[in-house]
Design an enzyme around this catalytic site. Structure first.
Site, PDB file in Angstrom:
ATOM      1  CG  ASN A   9      -1.698   1.231   1.440  1.00 31.83           C
ATOM      2  OD1 ASN A   9      -1.816   2.047   0.521  1.00 31.83           O
ATOM      3  ND2 ASN A   9      -2.255   1.409   2.634  1.00 31.83           N
ATOM      4  CE  LYS A  11       0.082   3.337   4.812  1.00 32.15           C
ATOM      5  NZ  LYS A  11       0.080   3.511   6.252  1.00 32.15           N
ATOM      6  CG  HIS A  94      -5.618   1.497   5.417  1.00 32.97           C
ATOM      7  ND1 HIS A  94      -5.203   2.483   6.271  1.00 32.97           N
ATOM      8  CD2 HIS A  94      -4.551   0.674   5.241  1.00 32.97           C
ATOM      9  CE1 HIS A  94      -3.929   2.276   6.593  1.00 32.97           C
ATOM     10  NE2 HIS A  94      -3.515   1.177   5.983  1.00 32.97           N
ATOM     11  CD  GLU A  96      -2.976   5.291   6.927  1.00 34.83           C
ATOM     12  OE1 GLU A  96      -2.990   5.387   5.692  1.00 34.83           O
ATOM     13  OE2 GLU A  96      -2.007   4.807   7.560  1.00 34.83           O
ATOM     14  CD  GLU A 166      -3.238  -2.949   7.417  1.00 28.99           C
ATOM     15  OE1 GLU A 166      -2.093  -3.023   6.983  1.00 28.99           O
ATOM     16  OE2 GLU A 166      -4.000  -2.007   7.151  1.00 28.99           O
ATOM     17  N   GLY A 172       2.688   2.019  10.813  1.00 30.86           N
ATOM     18  CA  GLY A 172       3.573   3.177  10.659  1.00 30.86           C
ATOM     19  C   GLY A 172       4.283   3.585  11.935  1.00 30.86           C
ATOM     20  CB  SER A 212       5.707  -1.909  11.992  1.00 34.23           C
ATOM     21  OG  SER A 212       5.253  -0.588  12.226  1.00 34.23           O
TER      22      SER A 212
END
Ligand code: PEP
Length: 250
Positions: A9, A11, A94, A96, A166, A172, A212
């Site tokens: 991904n 992003k 996701h 985000e 996730e 991240g 990560s």
């Protein structure tokens, strides 16, 4: 048998030339072609990247699509549009998107319906935030996300989906879930699928780990029986790291 999958991904990263350089570097590297690799670039580059991967085993995805079929939804991409340029996979939910765009399970379920109606493969993301894990509420959160996002699907429809676990606290941050934490949650997700759809169906669903994941920890994560690969953020922006992760199945 379940597919082993490593999806990157990207992003909101990379200019046009950088994106083309990244996909070319990945395609020129030596990777285990029993693993399904998926590049998920910013959608503005997706059409060109679909052209680049022709003849390889790499698939292409985009990071989001609309819950609506068509119409006056400025700035949105429909599933039919995505399909028409040769994309095969779409991320749904996701963290985000859930956090910054307030996407709820009910909307995500509709996005999945649009994707399946257009013969695209949703990669449905679920995950708990740190406070939820610390309060030992993480299993309930995941159960709810899985039930509300997926459980309206028929067996055949579910079999066209990929799930990505996730944990939000690992995305991240450089902090990854331990191999045991990943296996525990993947096993839990598979048990939910078994309960609802039966063992044969649940055993065909690939469940990816994201958060990560990097070359130094991928092997240990992927060695777990219920971890079928990874959804990779930061490390997918570097061709050699991404390929090293793809080569981490033993
Ligand atoms: C992600 O955003 O899906 C992700 C897993 O990111 P990272 O690998 O950077 O934690």
């Amino acid at each position: 048998m379940r597919r082993q999958i490593v999806a990157g991904n990207w992003k909101m990263n990379k200019t046009h030339d950088e994106a083309i350089e990244l996909i070319e570097n990945i395609l020129n590297a030596t990777y285990d072609d029993s693993v399904q690799l998926i590049a998920i670039p910013p959608s503005v580059y997706a059409s060109e990247i679909v052209g680049k991967v022709v003849g390889s085993k790499m698939g292409v995805g985009v990071q989001n699509s609309s819950q609506h079929a068509a119409g006056a939804y400025t700035g949105e991409l429909s599933s039919a549009m995505v399909k028409s340029i040769g994309v095969e996979y779409v991320l749904v939910g996701h963290s985000e998107r859930r956090e910054y765009f307030n996407e709820q399970n009910s909307v995500l379920a509709k996005k999945i319906d649009q994707l399946l109606a257009n013969d695209l493969t949703p990669i449905y993301c679920c995950g708990e935030v740190l406070e939820e894990r610390e309060a030992e509420n993480h299993f309930n959160i995941i159960k709810n996300q899985i039930e509300e996002g997926l459980f309206h699907l028929t067996e055949d429809q579910l079999q066209n989906c990929i799930v990505a676990y996730e944990p939000v606290w690992a995305i991240g941050t450089g902090v990854t879930a331990s191999s045991d934490q990943a296996q525990e949650m993947h096993h839990f997700i598979r048990s939910l699928l078994i309960e609802k759809y039966g063992l044969d169906v649940a055993n065909t669903i690939s469940i990816l780990y994201g958060g990560s994941c990097k070359p130094s920890n991928a092997k240990e994560l992927f060695a777990n029986p219920d971890v079928d690969g990874g959804l990779i953020g930061g490390a997918s922006l570097n061709a050699s790291d991404f390929v090293a992760i793809a080569n981490s199945f033993s």
